[in-house]
Design a protein around this motif. Structure first.
Motif, PDB file in Angstrom:
ATOM      1  N   LYS B 253       5.709  -5.070  -3.514  1.00 38.94           N
ATOM      2  CA  LYS B 253       5.592  -4.498  -2.204  1.00 38.94           C
ATOM      3  C   LYS B 253       6.888  -3.941  -1.625  1.00 38.94           C
ATOM      4  CE  LYS B 253       2.984  -5.792   2.130  1.00 38.94           C
ATOM      5  NZ  LYS B 253       4.177  -5.332   2.895  1.00 38.94           N
ATOM      6  N   GLU B 257       7.147   0.131  -1.144  1.00 34.75           N
ATOM      7  CA  GLU B 257       7.670   0.721   0.111  1.00 34.75           C
ATOM      8  C   GLU B 257       9.263   1.791   0.192  1.00 34.75           C
ATOM      9  OE1 GLU B 257       7.936  -2.872   2.496  1.00 34.75           O
ATOM     10  OE2 GLU B 257       5.701  -2.940   2.592  1.00 34.75           O
ATOM     11  N   GLU B 261       5.474   4.733  -1.461  1.00 35.62           N
ATOM     12  CA  GLU B 261       3.965   4.518  -1.994  1.00 35.62           C
ATOM     13  C   GLU B 261       3.260   3.616  -1.211  1.00 35.62           C
ATOM     14  OE1 GLU B 261       2.279   6.068  -3.816  1.00 35.62           O
ATOM     15  OE2 GLU B 261       3.210   7.056  -5.703  1.00 35.62           O
ATOM     16  N   LYS B 262       1.823   3.658  -1.013  1.00 36.55           N
ATOM     17  CA  LYS B 262       0.900   2.586  -0.598  1.00 36.55           C
ATOM     18  C   LYS B 262      -0.094   2.370  -1.797  1.00 36.55           C
ATOM     19  CE  LYS B 262      -2.218   0.847   2.584  1.00 36.55           C
ATOM     20  NZ  LYS B 262      -3.168   0.860   1.702  1.00 36.55           N
ATOM     21  N   ALA B 292      -3.363  -3.580   6.966  1.00 38.09           N
ATOM     22  CA  ALA B 292      -3.711  -2.629   6.190  1.00 38.09           C
ATOM     23  C   ALA B 292      -4.882  -2.955   5.184  1.00 38.09           C
ATOM     24  CB  ALA B 292      -2.502  -2.623   5.079  1.00 38.09           C
ATOM     25  N   TYR B 294      -6.722  -2.836   1.145  1.00 38.84           N
ATOM     26  CA  TYR B 294      -6.660  -2.597  -0.157  1.00 38.84           C
ATOM     27  C   TYR B 294      -7.945  -3.246  -0.872  1.00 38.84           C
ATOM     28  CZ  TYR B 294      -1.559  -3.110   1.093  1.00 38.84           C
ATOM     29  OH  TYR B 294      -0.414  -2.590   1.590  1.00 38.84           O
TER      30      TYR B 294
END
Lengths: 459, 459
Positions: B253, B257, B261-262, B292, B294
């Motif tokens: 993560k 970051e 990027e996500k 968020a 995903y």
């Protein structure tokens, strides 16, 4: 319990932007240049036109170049390098602590790629130039298998045919390396084989032989030269290989400088010289130019001691005596290391640059017995958490001995050594050691006299 | 020829100073907590006092803790982590190019240590807490051998006795992993063995069996509990293991970051759940907290499909039925994967956190056949230069399938997967694949019904 100072990084990692853009060619700074390769029949220096039948053009140029100190690394090679480079330069905190030494020990770790060693640095360069020249494929030999694995990876990347002649004893003892090569699409043949004239001759003369690197070289050269669009490639011994491997020393130097360190002694294991030469080149350059002084130590197996017990003379690079002659420390091209010798470092000679540097007193050499090497390997693994290749453990052995000397003399020297690779495919040898079944073998003077008597007469 | 943009780094490397200082405990953010472990006889929730006979105190605390989101990583463990962490997050440029996908693919590579996998992240934590409690040693089981190797390294570091029960079929097929463990000082016993009562019973009931992970667990638990100053340790399935493995996801993560990027989809292979749980935990935390969204994909072998074909029920963690009961997706504790199944991911159940998340629809699961897995492994190796472990190649398979979907839909998604380790000790399986001798096996419903019928009746 073990605890380190979080303010001091354990691994010196360079960013990809810090990856060197040029290789360093130590020959340019040598006053006494290494002697040229000689034609095996005429005994005259090999010309560009003669060598280009064996090697592709750009590599031939590099092989003969003893004047240009820096050579650009093509972007395509740098792209590939970025997959696994810059390689870590690791401070061996836990080893230092276990030894109670005031020395600071660093190792440059080249094992963090699937070939498991530094060999990939030159394999990708050689594959690139072959591809660029429009060739179809390459043929080579491999001993312990690191070079063959590295080349198969490089050929897969550039979509080249890869033919590997693998020393038969390794082919049988290390079937897994063979499978890694096959996974990357290479064909692998145990050597000596009946695929080549020289292989058939060696099989006839030495039925049941486990093969040798010198013999596999002869076969690979014959195979390469007999096929349209093929060239021969080699993972050590050659000057072009030392050039590519200088990436090891260049990164090491940048890393040390970044942390304000200066090496006192630089140590590498020595078989054909690829790692040692690459690691020490930039440091040796400084020494040759009078900018700094360092001790350099080549560490070779007591069972295959070319620098420490060989002679400095012209000799064939291969057992089959089809390759050019190189002036080098050699045990004679018919020398075969004892069957109980584990791992690589089994070549009868030494790269000609390193040979000249050693002859000029610019480098030291020592030899160690394999039980002592595996003791060092086990000790290192338990301290530092990385299982070393037997080859690399030769350098570990010497680094530990130097660190102990520092403890006894109270000197806080900086010791740098090359950890060329991992031992994951050497577990037969480790098993022998774990079972207390490993023995040492040191050739007698009479053993060596036999192969030395066959040296070619030059001039 | 292949060439990448040098402005974009290939590897996202964090500095040692960026190494997380706390593990993340996803249970704290779950509304539906994973069901508690039950006593194998009373079927009542296991208490701290009951569990501390099996695990050391601090690990018992972590096992039961479903409220604290962050737990400090002790300095001694962080010191060890610094030997091989932060682990690289690699942009799979060459894979993307070979697939012609608009997707951006990243993999978190956990294979760059001698244990060859992520298992070391929890091994060092478990060894540390055992040492801190003043214990003499630990006993464990290992299947493919990664966990045993990791634990032997951790125990060598903290000078603890390490006893490993290794699934017999792996012990025989992977003698080299055994030798790595021995090099680090561990004792290794093929399981089932006659060293334990449960082993003798299993040998009597199933003469000639190659063993299973569930059966080796039973033996290790018995061995640990029968020796003064010993505790049992386990490399997967447990919640404490997921906690330690959260280091994988936390670093991933931070790395993403750092480069803006996500992730859209996060993919991991799933056996007992250690890697998958560790990788997805921090991302899942964001999803649970509504910060968020995903997609998460668990990828399991078609030959051992606990999530995709098992039932969600209380079951024994071990074949010998001496361990606590866990509520999980399970194929039944007597399930044994087909002998043709290569590599790990052969556990009959799934960690209870992941099971609950899957039951709640927060995660997807898929299963893949092993020939498809090895095709993906070979393709990946040739593109990206790293030979993956068969386990990791399950995630590669799914990542490739997702990238192809992106190509077909034109979506430039960001795909992140866990490359848990290297395949250097899996060359028997690769050889089978190279020889076109690998087959697939999918259990029939009738096969599964047999072991599912033996689930314990709870409540």
């Amino acid at each position: 319990m073990n605890k380190t100072n979080p303010e001091i990084p354990y691994k010196i990692l360079l960013s990809e932007a810090e990856l060197p853009t040029q290789w360093y060619n130590v020959r340019a700074d040598m006053k006494n240049k290494p002697a040229p390769l000689l034609h095996p029949e005429t005994h005259k220096p090999m010309t560009f036109d003669e060598l280009r039948n064996v090697f592709c053009d750009e590599l031939t140029k590099q092989e003969l170049d003893d004047t240009n100190p820096y050579i650009d690394i093509p972007d395509e090679i740098r792209s590939f390098y970025r997959m696994y480079r810059p390689a870590p330069l690791v401070r061996a905190y836990f080893l230092e602590k276990a030894l109670g030494t005031p020395a600071r020990i660093y190792y440059k770790f080249e094992g963090n790629n699937t070939s498991g060693s530094h060999k990939l640095n030159s394999a990708i360069a050689q594959a690139y130039y072959a591809k660029k020249q429009g060739l179809k494929g390459v043929a080579t030999e491999t001993g312990a298998g690191q070079w063959g694995t590295a080349l198969s990876m490089a050929c897969a990347y550039f979509d080249l045919i890869c033919q590997v002649f693998m020393v038969k004893v390794s082919y049988e003892q290390k079937p897994f390396r063979r499978e890694v090569m096959r996974t990357f699409g290479a064909s692998v043949t145990p050597s000596p084989s009946d695929k080549t004239a020289v292989g058939r001759r060696i099989l006839a003369d030495h039925p049941g032989t486990g093969g040798s690197l010198g013999c596999a070289i002869s076969e690979a050269v014959e195979a390469a030269m007999g096929q349209e669009g093929f060239r021969y490639v080699l993972g050590s011994v050659l000057n072009q290989v030392l050039l590519h491997q200088s990436i090891i020393g260049l990164e090491t130097k940048i890393g040390l400088e970044k942390y304000g360190e200066k090496a006192d002694v630089v140590i590498g294991c020595a078989g054909g010289g690829s790692n040692l030469g690459g690691l020490i080149s930039p440091f040796m350059g400084e020494k040759l130019r009078g900018e700094a002084d360092y001790r350099f130590i080549a560490v070779e197996p007591a069972s295959c001691p070319s620098l420490t017990r060989g002679v400095y003379a012209y000799d064939y690079c291969d057992t089959g005596m089809v390759c050019p002659l190189s002036k080098m420390y050699t045990l004679g091209s018919s020398f075969m290391p004892s069957a109980n010798h584990s791992g690589g470092l089994r070549y009868h000679g030494m790269n000609s640059v390193l040979s000249q540097l050693y002859a000029d007193g610019l480098m030291e050499a020592t030899s160690v017995e394999q039980t002592k090497v595996f003791e060092a390997a086990q000790f290192f693994a338990r301290c530092e958490g990385t299982l070393p290749a037997p080859e690399s453990a030769h350098a570990i052995r010497a680094a530990i001995d130097e660190a102990v000397r520092c403890r006894e003399t109270g000197k806080a020297e900086t010791i740098v050594f090359g950890l060329t690779g991992t031992g994951y495919f050497d577990m037969f040898a480790y098993q022998k050691f774990n079972d207390n079944a490993m023995t040492d073998y040191i050739p007698t003077d009479a053993d060596l006299a036999g192969s030395l008597a066959k040296l070619p007469k030059i001039g």
